[in-house]
Design a protein around this motif. Structure first.
Motif, short mmCIF file in Angstrom:
data_model
loop_
_atom_site.label_atom_id
_atom_site.label_comp_id
_atom_site.label_asym_id
_atom_site.label_seq_id
_atom_site.Cartn_x
_atom_site.Cartn_y
_atom_site.Cartn_z
N LEU B 57 -8.54 8.64 -6.75
CA LEU B 57 -8.95 9.72 -5.84
C LEU B 57 -7.81 9.98 -4.85
CD1 LEU B 57 -12.63 8.58 -5.27
CD2 LEU B 57 -11.83 10.42 -6.73
N ARG B 58 -7.20 11.15 -4.96
CA ARG B 58 -6.04 11.49 -4.14
C ARG B 58 -6.37 11.43 -2.65
NH1 ARG B 58 -2.05 14.75 -6.41
NH2 ARG B 58 -1.79 15.74 -4.38
N ASP B 59 -7.58 11.84 -2.30
CA ASP B 59 -7.95 11.91 -0.88
C ASP B 59 -7.95 10.55 -0.22
OD1 ASP B 59 -10.41 14.57 -1.42
OD2 ASP B 59 -8.22 14.57 -1.30
N TRP B 60 -8.08 9.50 -1.03
CA TRP B 60 -8.14 8.16 -0.45
C TRP B 60 -6.76 7.54 -0.27
CZ3 TRP B 60 -12.70 5.01 -3.01
CH2 TRP B 60 -13.90 5.67 -2.74
N ILE B 61 -5.72 8.15 -0.84
CA ILE B 61 -4.38 7.55 -0.78
C ILE B 61 -3.92 7.38 0.67
CG2 ILE B 61 -1.97 7.85 -1.42
CD1 ILE B 61 -3.64 7.17 -3.82
N PRO B 62 -3.97 8.43 1.52
CA PRO B 62 -3.51 8.24 2.90
C PRO B 62 -4.27 7.12 3.62
CG PRO B 62 -3.83 10.57 2.43
CD PRO B 62 -4.40 9.81 1.27
N GLU B 63 -5.58 7.03 3.35
CA GLU B 63 -6.40 6.00 4.01
C GLU B 63 -5.96 4.60 3.59
OE1 GLU B 63 -10.65 6.80 3.74
OE2 GLU B 63 -11.00 4.62 3.84
N ILE B 64 -5.70 4.44 2.30
CA ILE B 64 -5.28 3.12 1.79
C ILE B 64 -3.93 2.73 2.40
CG2 ILE B 64 -4.54 1.86 -0.27
CD1 ILE B 64 -6.53 3.60 -1.84
N LEU B 65 -3.01 3.71 2.41
CA LEU B 65 -1.68 3.41 2.93
C LEU B 65 -1.74 3.09 4.42
CD1 LEU B 65 0.51 6.08 1.07
CD2 LEU B 65 0.04 3.72 0.45
N GLY B 69 -0.69 -0.34 6.78
CA GLY B 69 0.51 -0.10 7.59
C GLY B 69 1.65 0.50 6.80
N LEU B 70 1.32 1.30 5.78
CA LEU B 70 2.37 1.86 4.92
C LEU B 70 2.31 3.39 4.92
CD1 LEU B 70 1.70 -0.63 2.01
CD2 LEU B 70 3.78 -0.57 3.36
N ASN B 71 1.95 3.99 6.07
CA ASN B 71 1.78 5.44 6.11
C ASN B 71 3.10 6.16 6.33
OD1 ASN B 71 1.76 4.18 8.55
ND2 ASN B 71 0.33 5.58 9.53
N ASN B 72 4.03 5.90 5.45
CA ASN B 72 5.33 6.57 5.43
C ASN B 72 5.16 7.85 4.61
OD1 ASN B 72 7.88 7.44 4.55
ND2 ASN B 72 8.73 5.39 4.82
N PRO B 73 5.49 9.01 5.17
CA PRO B 73 5.28 10.26 4.43
C PRO B 73 6.04 10.29 3.11
CG PRO B 73 5.79 10.73 6.73
CD PRO B 73 6.00 9.27 6.54
N GLN B 74 7.22 9.69 3.09
CA GLN B 74 8.01 9.70 1.84
C GLN B 74 7.29 8.95 0.73
OE1 GLN B 74 11.89 8.17 3.05
NE2 GLN B 74 12.86 9.82 1.91
N ILE B 75 6.74 7.79 1.09
CA ILE B 75 6.01 6.98 0.09
C ILE B 75 4.79 7.75 -0.40
CG2 ILE B 75 4.65 4.88 -0.25
CD1 ILE B 75 6.47 3.49 1.76
N GLN B 76 4.07 8.34 0.55
CA GLN B 76 2.87 9.08 0.18
C GLN B 76 3.20 10.24 -0.75
OE1 GLN B 76 0.08 9.79 3.42
NE2 GLN B 76 -0.45 11.75 2.51
N ASN B 77 4.28 10.98 -0.40
CA ASN B 77 4.66 12.12 -1.24
C ASN B 77 5.09 11.69 -2.62
OD1 ASN B 77 4.09 13.92 0.79
ND2 ASN B 77 6.19 13.99 1.57
#
Lengths: 211, 226
Positions: B57-65, B69-77
């Motif tokens: 589920l794509r919507d959960w990716i930001p929450e998991i990251l 403590g891994l909410n780096n926009p580059q990693i998420q993208n």
């Protein structure tokens, strides 16, 4: 190796895999085990009850006939049945019908258990659940060095995918041609030798006894 | 070793929460039925797959990251780009195969259960016929009619359900779907054969392997476990 990944990106992918592959599979195996076990128990109980009721109906009908309608029974030799004998006749008819109807219903439930194979599939999921715990044990620790983390990450992902493959291998075997099956068996042999096993250890001798 | 599971939020119920699996299906509407009855096939099986279904589920990716403590926009993208690519190249095929497997399984089970049920009815009628023969012979024509009706229904079901090998279709589609599922994670996690490749090579390889798996050409065990 995933040389392009930074450690943080590796960790991010690890957590996603941990949730959507490992945890997901674990929940699925646990849920499947519970459902199969419960279904198997319920059907076994139904079959047992049906068998019991069938037997009870038969022997009760036999008892009533023997004691009431034969020999010196109150209803023996009556030209017209009184109210009591009429009720007994009706009861015996119902019991005989039950003893005729219930066995096919019991067979239906027996065949249902054979069709869905709950008793056979439950151990498969139990084994997969145990194996996935072993795979989970290989998961990387956040305090590992970058090299250790990468190696542990690889081992963890591959082990989890191997458990998933083993669990679904019954579909793969059924859909392969004989030539593909033989290749599959040979590949499994090589894996067994690689980990120090001997797939021919329990091969039958020409006398038919296991060596 | 995995980290300990996170503490439950205060808003979550103290009772055990039944988790809807992210990828392995939802709780059935038959949850109140007896356990064995929940396995019975559906008469109103859907006509088409759920095109919104996703293995992740794509919507959960930001929450998991963010949680780790891994909410780096580059990693998420980077992850979302991979998911976008996988959605067309692989998940599209996975949805079709998964749906085909479920439908074939349902059809296979439906035929088996219907035959079992009709066999039970036929046996019942035959047993009652034997009983009626001595006591109520005037009922015989009705029992004979019922028995013939059962035979007609059996022939009808055999004709309509017997033109396709649902069992083989079920197993074949399920094998392909599960291979595609593993390939999805293999690509996303960048393990062999997707490690140490350029992005173009990696994407090309995924496209080819997904198409081959969809066709029924599976990678060997050695290729999958090296």
């Amino acid at each position: 190796m995933s040389e392009e990944f930074t450690l943080d990106e590796l960790k991010a992918r690890y957590w996603i895999f941990e949730k959507y592959a490992l945890q997901d599979q674990r929940h699925y195996y646990q849920s499947s085990m519970r459902r199969f076990e419960k279904a198997d128990e319920e059907v076994s109980r139904v079959r047992a009850r049906i068998a019991f009721l069938t037997g009870l109906a038969s022997i009760t009908a036999g008892l009533l006939v023997q004691t009431q309608f034969l020999g010196s029974g109150q209803c023996a030799g009556l030209e017209e049945a009184n109210a009591t004998c009429g009720s007994l006749q009706l009861l015996i008819t119902i019991l005989v019908i039950l003893s005729v109807i219930l066995p096919p219903v019991g067979v239906f439930f027996s065949t249902l258990a054979d069709t869905f194979q709950w008793a056979t599939l439950r151990p498969l999921y139990e084994r997969s659940l145990e194996n996935i715990e072993v795979a989970d044990a290989l998961s990387p620790d956040p305090e590992m060095s970058e090299e250790e983390y990468q190696a542990s990450y690889q081992a963890f992902v591959k082990a989890t995918l191997a458990v998933m493959r083993e669990e679904t291998s019954r579909f793969e075997v059924q859909s392969r041609t004989p030539e593909e099956l033989q290749a599959f068996i040979e590949a499994q042999r090589k894996i067994a030798y690689r980990v120090g096993g001997d797939p021919d250890r329990h091969k039958l001798s020409t006398d038919g006894d296991a060596t | 070793m995995s980290e300990k599971p996170p503490q439950q939020k205060p808003s979550e119920s103290a009772k055990p929460v039944k988790q809807d699996f992210a990828s392995m299906g939802r709780r059935s509407r038959r949850s109140r039925w007896p356990a064995w009855a929940q396995f019975l096939p559906l008469f109103n099986f859907p006509d088409s797959p759920n095109y919104n279904f996703s293995l992740i589920l794509r919507d959960w990716i930001p929450e998991i990251l963010q949680k780790h403590g891994l909410n780096n926009p580059q990693i998420q993208n980077s992850i979302l780009e991979d998911l976008d690519f996988l959605d067309y190249e692989l998940q599209r095929l996975f949805r079709e195969r998964d749906f085909a497997a479920k439908r074939s399984q349902n059809d296979n089970r439906m035929a088996q259960v219907l035959f079992m049920f009709l066999a039970m009815i036929a046996t019942l009628i035959g047993s009652l016929q034997a009983l009626a023969l001595t006591g109520n012979p005037e009922w015989m024509p009705y029992f004979a009619f019922a028995e013939t009706l059962v035979a007609l229904l059996t022939t009808y079901i055999a004709t309509t359900r017997g033109r396709k090998d649902h069992g083989q279709s079920w197993y074949s589609n399920r094998a392909r779907a599960e291979f595609l599922r593993r390939e999805f994670f293999r690509y996303l996690m960048r393990i062999d054969p997707y490690s140490a490749l350029s992005p173009v090579e990696r994407r090309s390889l995924l496209s080819l392997r997904a198409a081959e798996i969809n066709r029924g050409t599976f990678p060997t065990v050695e290729e999958e476990t090296k």
